[in-house]
Design an enzyme around this catalytic site. Sequence first.
Site, mmCIF file in Angstrom:
data_model
loop_
_atom_site.group_PDB
_atom_site.id
_atom_site.type_symbol
_atom_site.label_atom_id
_atom_site.label_comp_id
_atom_site.label_asym_id
_atom_site.label_seq_id
_atom_site.Cartn_x
_atom_site.Cartn_y
_atom_site.Cartn_z
ATOM 1 N N TYR A 15 0.822 -1.207 0.000
ATOM 2 C CA TYR A 15 0.000 0.000 0.000
ATOM 3 C C TYR A 15 0.861 1.265 0.000
ATOM 4 O O TYR A 15 0.455 2.299 -0.521
ATOM 5 C CB TYR A 15 -0.882 0.051 1.254
ATOM 6 C CG TYR A 15 -2.163 -0.732 1.178
ATOM 7 C CD1 TYR A 15 -2.181 -2.055 0.770
ATOM 8 C CD2 TYR A 15 -3.370 -0.146 1.557
ATOM 9 C CE1 TYR A 15 -3.357 -2.775 0.737
ATOM 10 C CE2 TYR A 15 -4.553 -0.856 1.528
ATOM 11 C CZ TYR A 15 -4.541 -2.171 1.125
ATOM 12 O OH TYR A 15 -5.709 -2.874 1.090
ATOM 13 N N LYS A 26 3.104 -15.212 2.224
ATOM 14 C CA LYS A 26 3.256 -15.883 0.929
ATOM 15 C C LYS A 26 4.755 -16.130 0.759
ATOM 16 O O LYS A 26 5.384 -15.678 -0.207
ATOM 17 C CB LYS A 26 2.661 -14.986 -0.181
ATOM 18 C CG LYS A 26 2.618 -15.613 -1.565
ATOM 19 C CD LYS A 26 1.612 -16.735 -1.726
ATOM 20 C CE LYS A 26 1.745 -17.416 -3.080
ATOM 21 N NZ LYS A 26 0.906 -18.624 -3.212
ATOM 22 N N ASP A 79 -2.927 -18.267 0.414
ATOM 23 C CA ASP A 79 -3.925 -18.918 -0.455
ATOM 24 C C ASP A 79 -4.640 -20.039 0.305
ATOM 25 O O ASP A 79 -5.866 -20.166 0.259
ATOM 26 C CB ASP A 79 -3.308 -19.405 -1.780
ATOM 27 C CG ASP A 79 -1.989 -20.138 -1.620
ATOM 28 O OD1 ASP A 79 -1.483 -20.219 -0.481
ATOM 29 O OD2 ASP A 79 -1.464 -20.639 -2.636
ATOM 30 N N ASP A 97 -6.453 -7.062 4.425
ATOM 31 C CA ASP A 97 -7.595 -6.392 3.791
ATOM 32 C C ASP A 97 -8.503 -7.428 3.135
ATOM 33 O O ASP A 97 -9.718 -7.444 3.343
ATOM 34 C CB ASP A 97 -7.080 -5.399 2.742
ATOM 35 C CG ASP A 97 -8.210 -4.722 1.994
ATOM 36 O OD1 ASP A 97 -9.172 -4.284 2.655
ATOM 37 O OD2 ASP A 97 -8.156 -4.649 0.749
ATOM 38 N N ASP A 148 -12.527 -9.107 4.522
ATOM 39 C CA ASP A 148 -13.799 -9.089 3.776
ATOM 40 C C ASP A 148 -14.334 -10.521 3.690
ATOM 41 O O ASP A 148 -15.544 -10.754 3.807
ATOM 42 C CB ASP A 148 -13.609 -8.537 2.349
ATOM 43 C CG ASP A 148 -13.881 -7.031 2.256
ATOM 44 O OD1 ASP A 148 -13.661 -6.332 3.262
ATOM 45 O OD2 ASP A 148 -14.310 -6.561 1.185
HETATM 46 C C1 IPM Z 1 -10.317 -1.132 4.243
HETATM 47 C C2 IPM Z 1 -10.380 -0.532 2.864
HETATM 48 C C3 IPM Z 1 -9.141 0.306 2.593
HETATM 49 C C4 IPM Z 1 -7.937 -0.628 2.671
HETATM 50 C C5 IPM Z 1 -9.132 1.075 1.261
HETATM 51 C C6 IPM Z 1 -10.337 1.946 1.104
HETATM 52 C C7 IPM Z 1 -7.889 1.873 1.114
HETATM 53 O O1 IPM Z 1 -10.560 -1.516 1.895
HETATM 54 O O2 IPM Z 1 -10.172 -0.383 5.221
HETATM 55 O O3 IPM Z 1 -10.452 -2.356 4.362
HETATM 56 O O4 IPM Z 1 -7.649 -1.357 1.706
HETATM 57 O O5 IPM Z 1 -7.277 -0.623 3.712
HETATM 58 MN MN MN Z 2 -11.007 -3.476 2.734
#
Ligand code: IPM
Ligand code: MN
Length: 355
Positions: free
Chosen positions: A142, A192, A224, A248, A252
Amino acid sequence: MNINFTYLPGDGIGPEIGLAALVVLNTTANVFGHTLDIEEHLIGGAAIDALGTPLPIETLASAKHTGAVLLGAVGGPRWDHLKGAERPELGGLLPLRQKLDLFANIRPAKPFTTLINSSPLKPEVLKDVDFVVVRELTGGIYFGAKGRDNSQENKQSAYDECRYSEAEIERIAVRAFELARTRRKQVTSVDKSNVLETSRLWREVVTRIGGNYPDVKLEHTLVDAMAMHMLTRPRDFDVILTENMFGDILTDEASVLCGSMGVIPSASLGTGNMGMYEPIHGSAPDIVGTGKANPTAMILSAAWMLRTSFDLCAEALAIENAVEQALEAGQVTGDLGGSLSTDQMGKWVADHVGR
Ligand code: IPM
Ligand code: MN
Ligand code: NAD
């Protein structure tokens, strides 16, 4: 006490879920005899539109001098044509995290029993799941050098450098081991290392730090495989330690275990009590303005802020209990099978704080 924090609603559903959280905080302050001193500022796309920059100096200054930041979300299609640091994410959220040195992002995955059926996964897979992802937040790909190389005609290329220093890995590893000591004493480090040099250093450093925590069991897993284990045997994990981008993505995925993107809060912490609290989800442009946004993650982020940055544990617990009551009573938004709007759910939770 006077609870002084920076409120950054941001973009998309950010202001909608933010309002719900403020209503809950207001009631909580009344119930417990506190005052709220809220410093609201712009960030992300909203700041670009109003002030021409995704991270205005007054926003950063406020975040630095108040005890905590409560953030909705940034970004959206309106600003997707922008490049690099002009973007809400790259020029707003990321530098804010970095300038506040909030290197540890904590994201819990503990499905509420009442939401087991909201997940597409089988109930027997979700039983007893309770893990926390400790995501490194201010390093890695990042924040590495990025750009385009246009030197060869019609042969454009792009690059994103991924770099981690030993010190960056050490401090996040210590966080994970310390957290594991307060839980089931198990750390799963995700990398990884079969391909990436940063991951090889990551594994070396985490193993070395692990030597200082003989009471904590350490295992290493490739990212993975971890993506698969998280859905097939999620209850086996306690603290999952990983780098910025893997964290990240995996969080999710973890939201699927919990029934909705709209229920997982997060805390981004540095070395002191100051922290930034935000849902793990984004600005959800597909549902903005419809009242469908689930405010749970934002409300739980606000509770976390009270507990961690202001040491208000009873207050945080009262909010968490009210959220749990809403989930049990089905007083929830459509993503969880209910029929309430964002505002209605926020009000329902607020009305049940301390009850
Ligand atoms: C999160 C988001 C952010 C990240 C983006 C918006 C930069 O996806 O906080 O999970 O990847 O950290
Ligand atoms: Mn995110
Ligand atoms: P998203 O998390 O915004 O949405 C993914 C899906 O989950 C969508 O279908 C959305 O409707 C749903 N969803 C998300 N939050 C919800 C909620 N509270 N209640 C009900 N449903 C919810 O991810 P995306 O669509 O990939 O990204 C949209 C924008 O958000 C992008 O600009 C991205 O950069 C940004 N983003 C910001 C943050 C942040 O500020 N922390 C985090 C992630 C994404």
